[in-house]
Design an enzyme around this catalytic site. Structure first.
Site, mmCIF file in Angstrom:
data_model
loop_
_atom_site.group_PDB
_atom_site.id
_atom_site.type_symbol
_atom_site.label_atom_id
_atom_site.label_comp_id
_atom_site.label_asym_id
_atom_site.label_seq_id
_atom_site.Cartn_x
_atom_site.Cartn_y
_atom_site.Cartn_z
ATOM 1 N N LYS A 6 19.668 -11.243 -11.904
ATOM 2 C CA LYS A 6 18.500 -11.189 -11.345
ATOM 3 C C LYS A 6 17.399 -12.502 -11.733
ATOM 4 O O LYS A 6 16.949 -13.144 -10.965
ATOM 5 C CB LYS A 6 17.740 -10.120 -11.550
ATOM 6 N N HIS B 23 28.231 -37.293 9.174
ATOM 7 C CA HIS B 23 28.453 -38.094 7.898
ATOM 8 C C HIS B 23 29.406 -37.441 6.682
ATOM 9 O O HIS B 23 29.245 -37.314 5.641
ATOM 10 C CB HIS B 23 27.013 -38.420 7.180
ATOM 11 N N ASN C 257 -1.172 1.262 6.241
ATOM 12 C CA ASN C 257 -0.499 -0.013 5.779
ATOM 13 C C ASN C 257 -0.405 -1.019 6.743
ATOM 14 O O ASN C 257 0.048 -0.592 7.882
ATOM 15 C CB ASN C 257 0.750 0.472 5.302
ATOM 16 N N GLY C 258 -0.300 -2.245 6.349
ATOM 17 C CA GLY C 258 -0.110 -3.146 7.306
ATOM 18 C C GLY C 258 -1.264 -3.940 7.948
ATOM 19 O O GLY C 258 -2.233 -4.053 7.337
ATOM 20 N N TRP D 98 -3.725 -2.366 -1.034
ATOM 21 C CA TRP D 98 -3.948 -3.876 -1.504
ATOM 22 C C TRP D 98 -4.645 -4.333 -0.580
ATOM 23 O O TRP D 98 -4.290 -4.243 0.848
ATOM 24 C CB TRP D 98 -2.328 -4.719 -1.383
ATOM 25 N N CYS E 203 0.847 -1.257 -0.203
ATOM 26 C CA CYS E 203 0.041 -0.177 0.032
ATOM 27 C C CYS E 203 0.866 1.087 0.067
ATOM 28 O O CYS E 203 2.099 1.092 0.276
ATOM 29 C CB CYS E 203 -0.868 -0.015 1.137
ATOM 30 N N LYS F 54 23.016 -17.556 0.431
ATOM 31 C CA LYS F 54 23.187 -15.852 0.436
ATOM 32 C C LYS F 54 24.537 -15.368 0.936
ATOM 33 O O LYS F 54 25.035 -14.381 0.197
ATOM 34 C CB LYS F 54 22.362 -15.349 1.418
ATOM 35 N N GLU G 124 26.531 -15.789 -2.471
ATOM 36 C CA GLU G 124 26.112 -15.100 -3.595
ATOM 37 C C GLU G 124 26.964 -13.501 -3.393
ATOM 38 O O GLU G 124 27.321 -13.154 -4.284
ATOM 39 C CB GLU G 124 24.754 -14.914 -3.557
ATOM 40 N N GLU H 189 19.672 -21.814 2.741
ATOM 41 C CA GLU H 189 19.408 -20.377 2.084
ATOM 42 C C GLU H 189 20.510 -19.517 2.699
ATOM 43 O O GLU H 189 21.011 -18.424 1.847
ATOM 44 C CB GLU H 189 18.173 -19.768 2.311
ATOM 45 N N ARG I 34 4.004 -0.134 -6.387
ATOM 46 C CA ARG I 34 3.923 -0.762 -5.360
ATOM 47 C C ARG I 34 2.735 -2.017 -5.522
ATOM 48 O O ARG I 34 2.655 -2.617 -4.626
ATOM 49 C CB ARG I 34 3.801 0.083 -4.205
#
Length: 608
Positions: free
Chosen positions: A603, A503, A98-99, A74, A2, A484, A487, A480, A27
């Site tokens: 990207k 192991h 918002n939120g 939204w 929003c 990160k 990357e 992940e 947005r």
């Protein structure tokens, strides 16, 4: 996300509010509105759909007020209708928001008990009514707003306009971003500095928990304890870009901080907040009850989101899941049952391997679901079910907010599948949805660990290898986290299921090896502690991500323990993504790498 704008001006503000809202169109939104003060009375115009509809309304019914607020929405609580569009108003107050206000049901009951009638399905409306009740008891507008803010739970941003007050806006930030702009005898509010670019280049960004009293020639900012605070004024360089870094050094950091807001919007697309149930939107009404198996495929970070989703679908819905990296899936010649469902996850919706896997499944009679951030993308167009993630544009190459929005979508789908398949009761669904509703607040709390993480990252920037461990749904977070770090900092890192330590990876452990353990206090926590003890016995430097109960129970010396909020185990992967992301980000900053555009990476991978 929003969009909020506000102006305390010296000329009619409605045209400028509309212009600012247009700059926030990137947005995403499904309705819009503005409210101004004319002859000390609140007037407003709202419209469903695009801003051109609101623009036509304002052409037919011009608003001449010198102070006002505007909003692009939204839908979260309540359908995207004109009635539910912002600003929401009583005879005394207009509000844009918002939120998520988590405790809005309890507040609605309080308001009804006081004899007031609510007109909408939204959580936002309670703010206007609570302030109105406080004003009726004799509180002045600032005191009434402060009292109301203290009652609200959740992650949100607010702008508040009062009848009879032509030199006052109240702004508040708890999670969602909000900036104040300084003009010549005027003041401005905006979700992004880009919204305020035509009016000013002097911006103050509110910090989490801040609220502000905004007048034409002054602003007073208070912290979460009500103590007046000084926040720096930044000089914003306007550009033609539709997105900007705000007060953050890199897009990646800004996108990390946007997660409470975008997760809320994504969740609102799949959940009925009032009823505490999953409500799949039009175009996403998947019949999970008739499935024997679900196939999922993705690449990179999206694959790790799918791996968490596999745990959710199998545990919450008892739905077996076949999961593969898309670059392998497309060549493995997977046998697929007739009339099955295959689910593909991609931020861009253009990932070459994922698209090829989708087409393989289509050729073999599968129904196709697509979890994508770009609903006009090729993968979305070729799917039977479009499952959007409302992350907004993600500029940083390393995925952050797209990842947590993918996880949010998968969680909602898994809860809905569990209910359809009879594995979850109505009470189970309510509890899980309530836990999900609390995620934005927990994400905001996790962001407050940044200073601790920055200090820790300085130590990590001196090492050459890092190991990440996790069990259950924390195992994909370990993968992940390692991805990160690789990357954007170029430090070698590996993620492992904690039970695999013996192991092979244990051979790497010595006093130079940091071992980052993702371990909320859940049913496998004790097993993870035993792995930590094995690391400690060999001199490994443990960094533990856990909650207060986990910190008390760990019984292992650590290099650092980062304590996150306590929360139900189901939502932990989404919240624990924040410290994992911040750790990689700050390590990369200390390494001096190009955080937003790391070497050799793109990207969107649109070639094999």
């Amino acid at each position: 996300m929003c969009g909020i704008v506000g102006i305390v001006g010296t000329t009619p503000v409605a045209p400028r509010l509309l212009d600012a809202l247009k700059r926030l169109e990137y947005r995403g939104y499904d309705s819009a509105g503005v409210a101004t003060l004319e002859n000390k009375k609140l007037t407003r115009e709202r419209a469903k759909g695009k801003l051109v509809n609101l623009e036509n309304r304002l052409h037919e019914h011009p608003l001449s007020g010198l102070i006002g607020i505007g909003h692009t929405r939204w839908a979260t609580h309540g359908a995207p209708t004109e009635v539910n569009a912002h600003p929401h108003a009583t005879e005394s107050v207009a509000v844009v928001h918002n939120g998520i206000i988590e405790n809005f049901q309890e507040l609605r009951a309080e308001i009804r008990a006081a004899g007031r009638t609510l007109q909408t399905d939204t959580d936002t409306e309670v703010v206007a009514h609570l302030i109105t009740l406080a004003l009726a008891r004799g509180l002045d507008p600032v005191a009434a707003a402060a009292e109301t803010l203290a009652k609200l739970e959740g992650a949100f941003a607010l702008a508040i306009l009062f009848a009879h007050e032509d030199d006052l806006l109240i702004a508040a930030r708890r999670g969602s971003p909000l900036a104040i702009g300084y003009g010549d005898g005027e003041m401005y509010l905006g979700s992004d500095a880009i919204a305020l670019a035509p009016f000013t280049n002097r911006i103050t960004y509110l910090e989490d928990g801040d609220w502000a009293v905004v007048r034409r020639k002054s602003v007073s900012i208070y912290d979460e304890n009500g103590v007046e605070a000084r926040r720096p004024v930044s000089h914003f360089v306007a550009s033609n870009l539709m997105v900007d870094k705000g007060n953050h050094r890199h897009f990646m950091l800004k996108e990390i901080y946007e997660q409470p807001e975008v997760v809320a919007h994504t969740l609102g697309h799949y959940v009925d907040f009032a009823e505490r149930r999953v409500a799949l939107p039009e175009g996403a009404e998947i019949d999970f009850a008739g499935l024997d198996r679900l196939a999922m495929s993705a690449c990179g970070t999206a694959f790790y989101a799918a791996l968490v989703g596999q745990y959710w679908f199998e545990q919450l819905a008892r739905l077996p899941v076949d999961l593969d990296i898309a670059s392998e899936f497309r060549y493995r010649e997977v046998p697929l049952g007739a009339n099955g469902l295959s689910l593909f996850i991609s931020q861009s919706g253009e990932t070459a391997d994922t698209l090829a896997s989708l087409r393989y499944c289509r050729e073999h009679g599968q129904k196709i679901g697509a979890i994508v951030n770009v609903p006009t993308s090729t993968i979305a167009r070729e799917a039977d079910y479009i499952l959007p993630t409302l992350a907004g544009p993600e500029i940083g190459v390393a995925s952050t907010k797209a990842f947590t929005c993918q996880l949010t979508t998968l969680l909602a789908l898994a809860i809905g599948a569990g209910r359809q398949r009879g594995h979850l009761s109505r009470e189970d669904e309510e509890q899980l949805v309530q836990a999900a509703i609390e995620m934005p607040r927990h994400l905001s709390q996790a962001l407050k660990l940044e200073d601790e993480i920055e200090g820790l990252a300085k130590e990590l920037s001196r090492v050459k290898h890092v190991l990440y461990l996790g069990r259950g749904k924390s195992f994909p977070l370990a993968l992940e986290g390692a991805l990160k770090l690789k990357e954007i900092s170029y430090i070698h890192a590996e993620g492992y299921a904690a039970g695999e330590l013996k192991h092979g990876p244990i051979a790497l452990i010595d006093e130079t090896m940091p071992v980052i353990v993702v371990a909320p206090y859940d049913k496998v926590f004790d097993k993870t502690v035993s792995n930590m003890q094995e690391v400690a016995a060999r001199g490994g430097r443990i960094i533990l991500l856990t909650d207060e109960e986990g910190a008390r129970s760990a019984s292992v010396d650590t290099m650092k323990t980062l304590i996150l909020p306590s929360m139900p185990a189901a939502i932990a992967p989404i919240v624990y993504a924040v410290p994992v992301q911040l750790l990689a980000y700050h390590t990369a900053v200390f390494m001096g790498t190009d955080v937003d555009q790391p070497r050799n990476l793109a990207k969107s991978v649109t070639v094999e």
